[in-house]
Write a protein that holds these residues in place. Structure first.
Motif, PDB file in Angstrom:
ATOM      1  N   ASP A   1      15.612  -8.052  24.953  1.00 49.06           N
ATOM      2  CA  ASP A   1      16.590  -8.024  26.046  1.00 49.06           C
ATOM      3  C   ASP A   1      18.034  -7.983  25.534  1.00 49.06           C
ATOM      4  OD1 ASP A   1      14.486  -8.197  27.800  1.00 49.06           O
ATOM      5  OD2 ASP A   1      14.745 -10.334  28.227  1.00 49.06           O
ATOM      6  N   LYS A   2      18.206  -8.078  24.219  1.00 47.75           N
ATOM      7  CA  LYS A   2      19.532  -8.161  23.598  1.00 47.75           C
ATOM      8  C   LYS A   2      20.333  -9.343  24.121  1.00 47.75           C
ATOM      9  CE  LYS A   2      19.900  -3.202  22.566  1.00 47.75           C
ATOM     10  NZ  LYS A   2      19.859  -3.341  21.091  1.00 47.75           N
ATOM     11  N   ASP A   3      19.627 -10.428  24.423  1.00 44.68           N
ATOM     12  CA  ASP A   3      20.257 -11.653  24.914  1.00 44.68           C
ATOM     13  C   ASP A   3      20.402 -12.607  23.728  1.00 44.68           C
ATOM     14  OD1 ASP A   3      21.244 -13.735  26.392  1.00 44.68           O
ATOM     15  OD2 ASP A   3      19.729 -13.582  27.976  1.00 44.68           O
ATOM     16  N   TYR A   4      21.338 -12.270  22.853  1.00 41.08           N
ATOM     17  CA  TYR A   4      21.424 -12.957  21.568  1.00 41.08           C
ATOM     18  C   TYR A   4      21.994 -14.372  21.671  1.00 41.08           C
ATOM     19  CZ  TYR A   4      20.794  -8.083  20.177  1.00 41.08           C
ATOM     20  OH  TYR A   4      20.334  -6.797  20.055  1.00 41.08           O
TER      21      TYR A   4
ATOM     22  N   ASP B   1      29.258  -5.087  18.784  1.00 42.91           N
ATOM     23  CA  ASP B   1      29.978  -6.084  19.575  1.00 42.91           C
ATOM     24  C   ASP B   1      30.717  -7.036  18.628  1.00 42.91           C
ATOM     25  OD1 ASP B   1      30.867  -8.103  21.278  1.00 42.91           O
ATOM     26  OD2 ASP B   1      29.066  -8.058  22.524  1.00 42.91           O
TER      27      ASP B   1
ATOM     28  N   THR C   1      15.207 -11.025  22.062  1.00 47.62           N
ATOM     29  CA  THR C   1      15.695  -9.973  21.163  1.00 47.62           C
ATOM     30  C   THR C   1      15.579  -8.615  21.835  1.00 47.62           C
ATOM     31  OG1 THR C   1      15.035 -11.274  19.227  1.00 47.62           O
ATOM     32  CG2 THR C   1      15.439  -8.933  18.891  1.00 47.62           C
TER      33      THR C   1
ATOM     34  N   LEU D   1      23.028  -9.387  14.761  1.00 44.45           N
ATOM     35  CA  LEU D   1      22.506  -8.569  15.856  1.00 44.45           C
ATOM     36  C   LEU D   1      23.648  -8.023  16.723  1.00 44.45           C
ATOM     37  CD1 LEU D   1      19.397 -10.715  16.808  1.00 44.45           C
ATOM     38  CD2 LEU D   1      19.363  -8.369  15.926  1.00 44.45           C
ATOM     39  N   PHE D   2      24.653  -8.859  16.975  1.00 41.51           N
ATOM     40  CA  PHE D   2      25.809  -8.379  17.726  1.00 41.51           C
ATOM     41  C   PHE D   2      26.544  -7.290  16.950  1.00 41.51           C
ATOM     42  CE2 PHE D   2      25.776 -12.343  20.417  1.00 41.51           C
ATOM     43  CZ  PHE D   2      25.718 -11.681  21.636  1.00 41.51           C
TER      44      PHE D   2
ATOM     45  N   LYS E   1      25.235  -5.231  14.821  1.00 36.86           N
ATOM     46  CA  LYS E   1      24.390  -4.038  14.890  1.00 36.86           C
ATOM     47  C   LYS E   1      24.627  -3.277  16.187  1.00 36.86           C
ATOM     48  CE  LYS E   1      19.550  -2.602  14.478  1.00 36.86           C
ATOM     49  NZ  LYS E   1      18.145  -3.083  14.318  1.00 36.86           N
ATOM     50  N   ASP E   2      24.933  -4.024  17.244  1.00 37.77           N
ATOM     51  CA  ASP E   2      25.206  -3.405  18.553  1.00 37.77           C
ATOM     52  C   ASP E   2      26.672  -3.033  18.727  1.00 37.77           C
ATOM     53  OD1 ASP E   2      22.579  -3.627  19.186  1.00 37.77           O
ATOM     54  OD2 ASP E   2      22.796  -5.236  20.656  1.00 37.77           O
TER      55      ASP E   2
END
Length: 199
Positions: free
Chosen positions: A50-53, A109, A48, A103-104, A106-107
Motif C-alpha cells: 500500500d506504500k503506507d511506510y 519522496d 508495503t 522506501l520513501f 525509492k518513491d
C-alpha cells in the motif's frame, strides 16, 4: 484458560493492531490468529504494498514491543521501555526508520525520507538522492526538496543550484543569507562559489 477465551484474546489483539494501523486489515489478519509472527509479516507485506511506510514503521516497532512483552499502543514511543530493553528497541527503531526512509527515497519522496533519516542522524542517503536530481524540477515539487536540501542543510550546494533555476538570483541570495550561519565552513565556501558563478 478455556480455548475460546484465548481465541477471544487473540481476536482482540488483532483488532487492536488493525485499529492502530488504519482499520483496513482485519479480514486478512484473522487468518493468522494462531501465528503472531505470520500476522506481523502479513501486516508488513500489506503496508508495503500500500506504500503506507509510516504505518510500516509503526508495525515494525509494534512487533518488537510485542515480542518483548511491552505495551504496543504507542509503538514509536520509548517512554514505556525499561532501561534493560532500551538498546534492543532502539536498534529496531533505527532499522525500521532506515527501511521507511529508503522506501520513501525509492518513491522520490524526499521530505518524508528525511523525516526518518534525520531521526537516526544519517543525512547521506538523502543528500545523495538530492544530488541525483536535476537542477530544474517541477515547480510544485521543488520547494519541498529545497526545504530539506538548503534550509535543513542536507545538500545546500545542490539546493542553491535548484533554487537559482526555480526562483532566480535575488530570491536565492536572500535564502542563502538566511541559512549561511547554520552551515559548516566548507559548505559556506562551496555555496559561495555557486553564488559567484551565478552573477
Amino acid at each position: 484458560r478455556p480455548a475460546n477465551a484465548g481465541r477471544g484474546h487473540q481476536v482482540a489483539f488483532v483488532s487492536g493492531i488493525d485499529k492502530r494501523l488504519g482499520g483496513k486489515h482485519i479480514a486478512r489478519l484473522r487468518d493468522d490468529l494462531d501465528d503472531t509472527a505470520a500476522l506481523f509479516d502479513r501486516v508488513a507485506a500489506q503496508l508495503t504494498a500500500d506504500k503506507d511506510y509510516h504505518k510500516l514503521f509503526d508495525s515494525r516497532l509494534m512487533r518488537k514491543k510485542y515480542e518483548l512483552g511491552l505495551p504496543v499502543t504507542k509503538p514509536a514511543s520509548l517512554n514505556d521501555v525499561p532501561d534493560s530493553l532500551r538498546k534492543t528497541v532502539e536498534e529496531t527503531y533505527i532499522t525500521a526508520a532506515r527501511e521507511a526512509g529508503e522506501l520513501f527515497l525509492k518513491d522520490g519522496d524526499i521530505g518524508n525520507a528525511w523525516m526518518y533519516f534525520q531521526v537516526i542522524r544519517d543525512p547521506k542517503p538523502v543528500a545523495d538522492a538530492i544530488e541525483a536530481l536535476p537542477d530544474s524540477m517541477d515547480y510544485n515539487k521543488v520547494d519541498e526538496v529545497l526545504q530539506v536540501a538548503l534550509h535543513q542543510g542536507v545538500n545546500p550546494v545542490k539546493g542553491l543550484r535548484m533554487m537559482l533555476k526555480a526562483h532566480g538570483t535575488c530570491s536565492t541570495i536572500t535564502a542563502f543569507d538566511q541559512v549561511t550561519s547554520n552551515l559548516a565552513p566548507e559548505q559556506r565556501q562551496a555555496c559561495a562559489k555557486v553564488m559567484v558563478r551565478s552573477l
